[in-house]
Scaffold this motif. Structure first.
Motif: not given
Length: 349
Positions: A315-328
């Motif tokens: 989950l941490v990895g997905r959150t770190a490199m998320m392509r959508r919603g990263f500004r939020e």
């Protein structure tokens, strides 16, 4: 109880388990397919539970004497590639850093290891009360016992890592859509670095120019570190994860370390949990009246906790490199960082 154990694999988990069982009076046979312990590897961070495990198997003094204590302190932070700070760490506990080859050397001291010993599978091991699969992420032991559906699976990302001479001006991680770059101390005069990209397949060498092309313009330190990196000093691999097992043991066979719960590196806990596994298995077998009871006790002690860490790391990895919603995401992290900073200021008053 006492008995005879064969351990397949002389990595961190296998050697820690060997020492723990020997302390309980077991006869231990360690078999490693490689010709020798590895001479290369990056620096590992050992957290308190891992240090307690090392103390329990008699390796604590040597590790403390060879490792380096560093503060996770003021220069650490979480940033964007443009240099915007999302969370700044203004203090922290101490972490013991040690190079993987040195840790393995310390753990192997006094342990009889047969190198170059290819084991076809746990059923090919005769005369052992327990067969311990410590053969890593792509464990043959796990596949032989639990089946091909438990082969390690790709997380859709690849990683590069290494160590360079000299200290970096700042430490921490930079998160970007589909990418991450981290810098951490490796002692007073060395620096660990790691990079990760979301990708469907591993990249072919050469790697250095690719890393410079992707990360060289980031304003958070990658360019400074990558100037000191050599092609030969880059370790590169696909990120894999072991599917959730219903048990870490089956009959007389049990799994430890990455063979049981290989996880993404985003928590920095793989080596630590391998050490704890070894101590837990040794204690459980030593305190039980039968092998079955000992393996069941180990499974109860370790499976739920380690599988939870596997999920959190993913989950941490997905959150770190998320392509959508990263500004939020960045906005939430900045707000959280501001609250944490304010709370720290109040505590210091």
């Amino acid at each position: 109880m006492r008995g005879r154990a064969t351990i397949i694999g002389a990595g961190i988990a296998g050697l820690a388990t060997a020492r723990a069982l020997a302390l309980e009076g077991w006869d231990v046979d360690v078999r490693e397919s490689a010709p020798a312990l590895p001479g290369t590897g990056t620096v590992l961070g050992l957290w308190p539970a891992a240090l307690e495990a090392l103390e329990a198997i008699g390796a604590g003094p040597a590790v403390r004497g060879s490792g380096v204590r560093v503060e996770a302190a003021a220069t650490t932070g979480l940033r964007t590639p443009a240099g915007k700070t999302l969370i700044a760490t203004n203090g922290g506990g101490k972490l013991l850093l040690i190079r993987r080859p040195l840790l393995l050397e310390i753990l192997a001291d006094g342990v009889a290891v047969t190198f170059g010993a290819e084991v076809a599978g746990p059923r090919a091991v005769d005369g052992a009360d327990v067969v311990i699969g410590a053969d890593g992420t792509n464990s043959r032991t796990r596949l032989a016992v639990f089946g091909g559906q438990y082969a390690a699976r790709s997380l859709g990302a690849v990683a590069w890592r290494g160590t360079v001479e000299g200290a970096a001006r700042s430490h921490g991680e930079t998160w970007a859509p589909g990418a991450l770059f981290g810098i951490s101390p490796a002692g007073p005069d060395a620096t660990n670095w790691y990079a990760c990209l979301s990708a469907g397949q591993p990249f072919d060498p050469p790697h250095l120019q690719h890393l410079r092309d992707v990360f060289g313009s980031w304003r958070t330190g990658p360019a400074e570190v990558l100037k000191r990196v050599t092609e030969a000093g880059i370790l590169h691999h696909e990120l894999l994860e072991v599917p959730r097992l219903s048990s870490y043991s089956c009959g007389r066979v049990v799994l430890v370390g990455d063979a049981a719960h290989s996880m993404a590196p985003f928590l920095g806990r793989g080596a630590c949990e391998a050490l704890v596994d070894g101590v837990a298995l040794g204690r459980s077998l030593g305190a039980s009246a039968s092998v079955a009871d000992g393996l069941a006790g180990y499974d109860r002690a370790r499976r739920v906790r380690t599988q939870r860490l596997v999920g959190i790391s993913r989950l941490v990895g997905r959150t770190a490199m998320m392509r959508r919603g990263f500004r939020e995401r960045n906005a939430v992290l900045q707000a959280a960082g501001a609250v944490m900073g304010a709370a720290g200021s109040l505590r210091r008053r």
